[in-house]
Design an enzyme around this catalytic site. Sequence first.
Site, PDB file in Angstrom:
ATOM      1  N   GLY A  14     -23.590  16.254  -3.602  1.00 34.39           N
ATOM      2  CA  GLY A  14     -24.168  15.320  -2.639  1.00 34.39           C
ATOM      3  C   GLY A  14     -23.405  15.300  -1.332  1.00 34.39           C
ATOM      4  N   ASP A  15     -22.087  15.467  -1.399  1.00 32.20           N
ATOM      5  CA  ASP A  15     -21.278  15.525  -0.177  1.00 32.20           C
ATOM      6  C   ASP A  15     -21.578  16.802   0.609  1.00 32.20           C
ATOM      7  OD1 ASP A  15     -19.971  13.130  -0.889  1.00 32.20           O
ATOM      8  OD2 ASP A  15     -18.521  14.219  -2.102  1.00 32.20           O
ATOM      9  N   ALA A  16     -21.766  17.906  -0.103  1.00 30.31           N
ATOM     10  CA  ALA A  16     -22.123  19.157   0.571  1.00 30.31           C
ATOM     11  C   ALA A  16     -23.497  19.043   1.218  1.00 30.31           C
ATOM     12  CB  ALA A  16     -22.095  20.316  -0.429  1.00 30.31           C
TER      13      ALA A  16
END
Length: 320
Positions: free
Chosen positions: A239-241
């Site tokens: 999700g951060d990527a």
Amino acid sequence: MVRVLTAGHVNWDVTLRVDRLPEADCESAIRSQHRSGGGSAANVAAALANLSLETGLIGSVGDDDNGLLASRELESAGVSLDGLRVVEGADTAVKYLLVDDEGEVAVLGNDGVNEAVTPADLDRDRIRSADHVHLTSQRPETAGAIAQTANEAGVSVSFDPGRRLCDRDYTDALAVADIVFANDQEIASLLEDEYVGSVFDDRIVAVKYGGDGAEVHTPDGSYVHPGFDVDTVDTAGAGDAFAAGFIATLLEQCAGTSLGSEDGAGQSEPSAPPVSSISSVDIERALEFANACGALTASEEGARSAPSLSRVTDFLSTRF
């Protein structure tokens, strides 16, 4: 000059691959261990640096070995640590990630000092000089102060409050966020009914569905991308990527360039206008690129496995 400034948690992760996520009164077998940096703010910063954007960080670690390792890893990735506070005599936050054979993740964590940054610790001029600020889970008052400072300077803001959204009052930060990221569970507490008519219907709201892709709502319409079929190894950090890929693509478009072009990624000029000016950007392109970043991260081990720009470009070129 830092183009994107991320703010929030900086952790040290211990990833334990297990045969299954343990249930009460049951035992799971550990198949392997992997140690690396973690924390959403640090993950996004490293992912943006992998995409050749100049990136800085606001966060905190202890002066222990884990803090040193986390700092060195970020510095090696090309992230500016001018805003990283090192707390003497304190322990860095450590997260233990249990990952099963399907790539699903359960997280255990200690308290640590990943929220030691207060509004009084902020370098306001550094915030004002960024092109974009991305907030993740942290002290609500600190998130609010960063968001308000950026907003008053005309700097665009994105916010991914994460799992603790329901437990903390992020009203001040959400009030000025141009882009809000949430997963399919978190979005229910933000949009009680529908995007249209909500308090967020003048912003960009990106809803992440994991392996099923994502949906983006904007004042100009909604966009859906089904994601990419990959062999999932570890969903931590995916999700951060995704957030990094989405932000990077919009910033490059707003600056009049394109990720992967000769005059695009890695250049600090021209300065990008706020990403909230969506009339001139291709949301579908940003959504596709972000999903590719998330999928490639999920296909590797560890939360800090976001892909390089060339790898994302090559991956997308094989899909059509």
